[in-house]
Design a protein around this motif. Structure first.
Motif, PDB file in Angstrom:
ATOM      1  N   ASP A 244       8.904   4.435   2.182  1.00  0.00           N
ATOM      2  CA  ASP A 244       7.927   3.370   2.421  1.00  0.00           C
ATOM      3  C   ASP A 244       8.502   2.210   3.208  1.00  0.00           C
ATOM      4  O   ASP A 244       7.771   1.301   3.607  1.00  0.00           O
ATOM      5  N   GLU A 261      -0.159  11.627  10.196  1.00  0.00           N
ATOM      6  CA  GLU A 261      -0.234  11.362   8.761  1.00  0.00           C
ATOM      7  C   GLU A 261      -0.269  12.651   7.950  1.00  0.00           C
ATOM      8  O   GLU A 261       0.184  12.676   6.804  1.00  0.00           O
ATOM      9  N   ASN A 267       1.059   8.280   2.317  1.00  0.00           N
ATOM     10  CA  ASN A 267       1.153   6.814   2.413  1.00  0.00           C
ATOM     11  C   ASN A 267       2.189   6.313   3.419  1.00  0.00           C
ATOM     12  O   ASN A 267       2.555   5.133   3.410  1.00  0.00           O
ATOM     13  N   SER A 292      -3.798   4.582   8.858  1.00  0.00           N
ATOM     14  CA  SER A 292      -4.550   4.098   7.699  1.00  0.00           C
ATOM     15  C   SER A 292      -3.688   3.338   6.705  1.00  0.00           C
ATOM     16  O   SER A 292      -4.210   2.560   5.902  1.00  0.00           O
ATOM     17  N   HIS A 293      -2.375   3.547   6.726  1.00  0.00           N
ATOM     18  CA  HIS A 293      -1.489   2.862   5.782  1.00  0.00           C
ATOM     19  C   HIS A 293      -0.638   1.780   6.461  1.00  0.00           C
ATOM     20  O   HIS A 293       0.206   1.164   5.793  1.00  0.00           O
ATOM     21  N   LYS A 295      -0.146  -1.802   7.905  1.00  0.00           N
ATOM     22  CA  LYS A 295      -0.753  -3.097   7.702  1.00  0.00           C
ATOM     23  C   LYS A 295      -0.638  -3.950   8.962  1.00  0.00           C
ATOM     24  O   LYS A 295       0.064  -3.611   9.902  1.00  0.00           O
TER      25      LYS A 295
END
Length: 431
Positions: A244, A261, A267, A292-293, A295
């Protein structure tokens, strides 16, 4: 306006210490794990407390600062024996607080921070409309907070570890642009299966390797700069090592975010970027779209890294293939036109070398005037034309040859080909 109540634009140690103490208290009460500091409400509360203390940052700026501090923390974890694991100003003064936030599993309340148990309730009842909005130092910037985010701390970019998988022209151009900013060559690493293209990276002081996994494990931002058909193979190889903390940026034409993705761990932060060849001289046109993940602060980090490469814009994914036809392939269309200009001059008796030199300068000058004047191309074109003059006669000949329709069709064909590559890539990844 009186500046006495507003702290300076760059983050200083005291401001960072206060910010971390606030995050430590709020995060420990809610999450008990600093790696989960992603809650937007938490940053809004921190924003209110920072404002009350006289530091007028936006929520996005606080998020961006936290993300880069986290990167510095991970760097210290990776290099525990390094005498100078990070160059962030004053790091030694708030390293302990970062460790407390990231590693402790019990509530720690920072000294000197005014706690308010009604912060969360107040935020829920106030809503977005009641947030305090303070004047920003870059009010004319069309992209919200971008200018300030980049300038928040000139040294922060230099702490990010940047990796490239693939050593072609696009990777080299982007690397050159990044190095012209705050990133040091020691913080960049490039991998490729052969040594053919690695020499020019080594000349820049960049470390090279044949291991894609080595690049991923030692990087925060990873550029996937390989041919589109190789992307599934590369992502399958590195996916077990993507965490992450990584931002994965693909520059492969036609490879969609959905494909990225699907091939990456759940994620994962993925961004699709389409640069063009003039990145080699820091005059590129780059368009990116976030997955989509990813920011807003992830996009801000990418913008900050790439802003020396040329024009950097964000848009929906549907525009990426159009950008490929317009700008990625478009540079070749411009080169063809420049070549034709020069050959026309040669036909009329000018020496070839001089004709090509003047043609290239003509394209450069016309492009710069178009960009800096802000005028529509048709307006500039009409300003060159005089009634019965040479230019209008030449333009008439170009129109007779269908140059306008041919150019539009060229952009359309290149765009459709990019979309076709995307469909093939998606089909290949699903097998």
């Amino acid at each position: 306006m009186d500046d006495s109540g507003i702290k300076k634009q760059n983050w200083d140690v005291k401001e960072t210490e206060l910010f971390l103490e606030i995050l430590k208290e709020l995060d420990m009460k809610k999450c008990l794990d600093g790696r989960k500091v992603r809650n937007n409400k938490l940053f809004k509360v921190a924003h209110r407390r920072m404002t009350a203390a006289g530091y007028h940052r936006s929520v996005d700026q606080l998020k961006f600062r936290w993300k880069l501090l986290k990167s510095a923390y991970y760097k210290c974890k990776r290099e525990p024996n390094s005498p100078a694991p990070t160059k962030i100003q004053g790091w030694w003064r708030y390293e302990k607080t970062m460790i407390a936030i990231m590693e402790s599993r019990h509530p720690l309340v920072g000294a000197g921070v005014n706690s308010d148990r009604n912060d969360e309730v107040t935020e829920d009842s106030d809503g977005e409309a009641s947030m305090l909005h303070w004047p920003q130092p870059c009010p004319d910037n069309s992209t919200q907070n971008l200018g300030l985010i980049i300038k928040m701390d000139p040294e922060m970019d230099s702490q990010l570890k940047i990796g490239f998988i693939g050593a072609g022209n696009m990777a080299f151009g982007i690397a050159q642009g990044i190095l012209s900013g705050n990133v040091l060559p020691v913080n960049v690493k490039v991998s490729a299966p052969s040594s053919r293209n690695l020499g020019r990276f080594q000349e820049l002081g960049i470390a090279v390797t044949h291991s894609n996994i080595e690049v991923v494990c030692g990087s925060d931002v990873v550029f996937i700069a390989v041919k589109p058909h190789l992307v599934p193979q590369v992502l399958n190889e590195i996916s077990l090592h993507v965490t992450d903390r990584h931002i994965i940026v693909s520059v492969a034409a036609g490879v969609t975010l959905a494909t990225l993705e699907e091939l990456l761990p759940e994620n994962s932060v993925a961004i699709r970027l389409m640069p063009n060849l003039p990145c080699l001289v820091q005059e590129g046109a780059l368009l990116f779209t976030r997955g989509s993940h990813a920011k807003q602060e992830d996009g801000a980090i990418l913008r900050s890294l790439l802003h020396r490469c040329g024009l950097v814009e964000e848009g929906p994914e549907a525009w990426i293939d159009i950008h490929t036809g317009l700008s990625g392939s478009g540079v070749a269309f411009v080169y063809l036109f420049a070549e034709a200009l020069a050959e026309g001059a040669v036909k009329m008796g000018m020496p070839s070398a001089l004709a090509h030199s003047i043609a290239s300068q003509t394209v450069l000058g016309a492009g710069r005037l178009l960009r800096e004047s802000g005028k529509h191309p048709a307006q500039l074109r009409s300003e060159v034309c005089t009634p019965g003059g040479t230019t209008i006669y030449g333009l008439h000949t170009l129109e007779q040859g269908g140059v306008r329709a041919a150019t539009m069709s060229a952009v359309e064909s290149a765009t459709e080909r990019a979309r076709e590559l995307g469909r093939k890539s998606a089909a290949g990844s699903s097998k």
